[in-house]
Design a protein around this motif. Structure first.
Motif, PDB file in Angstrom:
ATOM      1  N   ARG A   1       1.757  13.034  -2.803  1.00  8.73           N
ATOM      2  CA  ARG A   1       1.159  12.223  -3.867  1.00  8.73           C
ATOM      3  C   ARG A   1       1.202  12.933  -5.215  1.00  8.73           C
TER       4      ARG A   1
ATOM      5  N   VAL B   1       4.495  11.741  -6.509  1.00 10.49           N
ATOM      6  CA  VAL B   1       4.630  10.288  -6.657  1.00 10.49           C
ATOM      7  C   VAL B   1       4.006   9.829  -7.969  1.00 10.49           C
ATOM      8  N   GLU B   2       2.845  10.350  -8.298  1.00 11.10           N
ATOM      9  CA  GLU B   2       2.153   9.916  -9.520  1.00 11.10           C
ATOM     10  C   GLU B   2       2.984  10.181 -10.779  1.00 11.10           C
TER      11      GLU B   2
ATOM     12  N   GLU C   1       0.840  -1.193   0.000  1.00 13.14           N
ATOM     13  CA  GLU C   1       0.000   0.000   0.000  1.00 13.14           C
ATOM     14  C   GLU C   1       0.878   1.247   0.000  1.00 13.14           C
ATOM     15  N   THR C   2       0.389   2.282  -0.637  1.00  9.36           N
ATOM     16  CA  THR C   2       1.162   3.519  -0.766  1.00  9.36           C
ATOM     17  C   THR C   2       0.975   4.420   0.459  1.00  9.36           C
TER      18      THR C   2
ATOM     19  N   SER D   1       6.114   8.295   0.511  1.00  9.74           N
ATOM     20  CA  SER D   1       6.470   8.739  -0.836  1.00  9.74           C
ATOM     21  C   SER D   1       7.819   8.226  -1.301  1.00  9.74           C
TER      22      SER D   1
ATOM     23  N   ASP E   1       7.496   4.713  -2.139  1.00  8.77           N
ATOM     24  CA  ASP E   1       6.588   4.538  -3.275  1.00  8.77           C
ATOM     25  C   ASP E   1       7.279   4.760  -4.618  1.00  8.77           C
TER      26      ASP E   1
ATOM     27  N   VAL F   1       0.334   1.622  -7.608  1.00  8.34           N
ATOM     28  CA  VAL F   1       1.044   2.771  -7.030  1.00  8.34           C
ATOM     29  C   VAL F   1       0.510   4.070  -7.622  1.00  8.34           C
TER      30      VAL F   1
ATOM     31  N   THR G   1      -3.261   4.737  -6.452  1.00 10.52           N
ATOM     32  CA  THR G   1      -3.568   4.902  -5.023  1.00 10.52           C
ATOM     33  C   THR G   1      -2.594   5.806  -4.294  1.00 10.52           C
ATOM     34  N   ALA G   2      -1.714   6.490  -5.023  1.00 11.15           N
ATOM     35  CA  ALA G   2      -0.733   7.358  -4.366  1.00 11.15           C
ATOM     36  C   ALA G   2      -1.433   8.300  -3.394  1.00 11.15           C
TER      37      ALA G   2
ATOM     38  N   ALA H   1       6.110   7.895 -10.894  1.00  9.73           N
ATOM     39  CA  ALA H   1       5.757   6.510 -11.220  1.00  9.73           C
ATOM     40  C   ALA H   1       5.428   6.366 -12.704  1.00  9.73           C
TER      41      ALA H   1
ATOM     42  N   ALA I   1       7.736   1.880  -7.396  1.00 11.95           N
ATOM     43  CA  ALA I   1       7.271   2.079  -8.773  1.00 11.95           C
ATOM     44  C   ALA I   1       8.395   1.808  -9.768  1.00 11.95           C
TER      45      ALA I   1
END
Length: 429
Positions: free
Chosen positions: A343, A346-347, A308-309, A312, A315, A334, A337-338, A350, A319
């Protein structure tokens, strides 16, 4: 007779033996040495009613990754609240916040606590270091925030090896390399077995571009450091990174297999994941062939420990592992659900790893460009975030933007210009 810790804070135990074991445990936490669990266990064995002994044991278990044992120890401390001082009660409450994942509340509570008890090192240490509550806050400018925190505390500690080493790192991460190195050496003179001090000296040497000196120093220092200690794997990562920079890939693989990768490293899962994924991709960037099985192994590890994310720094490395291993489902999870305060970074990181794995360099450039201005929010040190700097340089090279890549490395990370570890980027830029 009232017992006190090494920083003159009163302790609610009458036992000198419990006090000595507690002090040894605190020093183990501050110096990242092996044996902290055992030290705190001795403290509460001698005095089962010693609340801070149980809190210290909880912290030691957290640092060894045993959260179930940490909860048991903290629950025992909760049963001993009666008659404790305000400072000691705060320990129970603060570590309770930390253990329950309330990081922002814990960070605020630590800041408030040290205003009244600046020499309460067991609490203060929660906000020091790049892996502390400030380092992982997700705040813009968190390096300056960390420097301000240690700068405010430093006068209260005098010539204390722990605080000197913490402030030295803060100096290092804000570019004050000479001052950091001088203070770090003074701290290590006071306590040569301080693994945090040795770690931060490695950072200073990396930032100064002193590759051979760093390799020699760290290799010698690691000889006496217990492989079960929390920083052994991460210090070995530093050594492997330098081996890569010098082109000694045989030594790099040996270090990875002996001390960094899953099954070899005995540190925290976040270090095993981030160190392994990072060194594998930095090896690829340098033109080293990385077997697919290594990526599958670290991807599986990330799936096991970080399914689970929310963290960061973990994560973005998870990824990377999933993207390079071709694990589309885990990578998609990832991205979808970041969460957490970073977040928004992170998106795209990834997605950028996904594009890189597919060699879609223009899409990778589009994804990572907005991240580069504020990637310090993701956490980790400058040395660790060079993963993103070098990945970005490689994207520019793949797109034929060689001059831009050279300008970028000179302006953003000039320390890398002498030995830029990216295939196709000229040495001595």
């Amino acid at each position: 007779m009232t017992q006190t810790d090494r920083y003159d804070n009163a302790l609610s135990t009458q036992s000198d033996d419990a006090r000595q074991s507690y002090v040894a445990g605190v020093d183990g936490v501050l110096g990242a040495t092996y044996g902290t669990v055992q030290a705190f266990e001795r403290a509460v064995l001698v005095d089962p009613g010693f609340a801070l002994g149980h809190v210290g044991l909880a912290r030691a278990h957290m640092m060894s990754g045993d959260m179930a044992a940490a909860r048991i120890a903290l629950r025992q401390a909760e049963t001993l609240r009666g008659g404790l001082s305000e400072r000691e009660l705060a320990h129970i409450d603060l570590f309770g916040l930390l253990l329950s994942g309330q990081a922002s509340q814990c960070r605020a509570a630590v800041r408030e606590h040290v205003l009244s008890y600046p020499r309460d090192a067991m609490v203060a240490q929660l906000c020091t270091n790049v892996f502390g509550l400030i380092g992982f806050s997700g705040h813009a400018g968190r390096e300056a925030e960390l420097l301000a925190f240690t700068n405010a505390l430093l006068p209260h500690y005098g010539r204390d090896w722990w605080m000197m080493s913490m402030h030295a790192l803060s100096l290092c991460e804000t570019g004050q390399i000479n001052a950091a190195t001088e203070l770090m050496d003074q701290a290590l003179d006071l306590n040569p077995v301080n693994a945090n001090g040795s770690h931060f000296k490695a950072h200073a040497l990396y930032e100064a571009g002193q590759t051979q000196t760093g390799m020699s120093y760290l290799a010698d220092w690691l000889v006496g450091y217990d492989a079960r200690a929390v920083l052994h794997g991460h210090l070995s990562w530093h050594l492997a990174l330098w081996a890569l920079q010098t082109g000694d890939t045989e030594r790099m693989w040996q270090i990875i297999d002996d001390a960094v990768a899953p099954g070899a490293a005995q540190g925290l899962p976040i270090n095993v994941l981030t160190d392994t994924a990072s060194i594998l991709y930095r090896a690829e960037l340098a033109g080293v062939d990385v077997p697919d099985e290594r990526w599958r192994q670290i991807s599986a590890y990330a799936g096991r420990f970080f399914s689970e994310t929310g963290q960061s720094f973990a994560d973005i490395h998870a990824a990377l592992a999933h993207a390079m291993a071709g694990d589309a489902d885990r990578l998609a999870h990832v991205i979808a659900t970041a969460k957490g305060p970073v977040r928004d970074l992170v998106e795209p990181v990834a997605r950028g790893w996904h594009a890189i794995a597919e060699q879609d360099w223009q899409r990778a450039l589009n994804d990572l460009t907005p991240v580069m201005a504020s990637h310090e929010r993701l956490g980790g040190s400058r040395a660790q975030r060079d993963l993103l700097e070098l990945a970005y340089l490689n994207i520019l090279l793949k797109l034929g933007h060689t001059d831009e890549a050279r300008r970028l490395v000179r302006s953003r990370r000039p320390v890398l210009t002498a030995q830029a570890p990216v295939a196709g980027l000229d040495q001595g830029i």
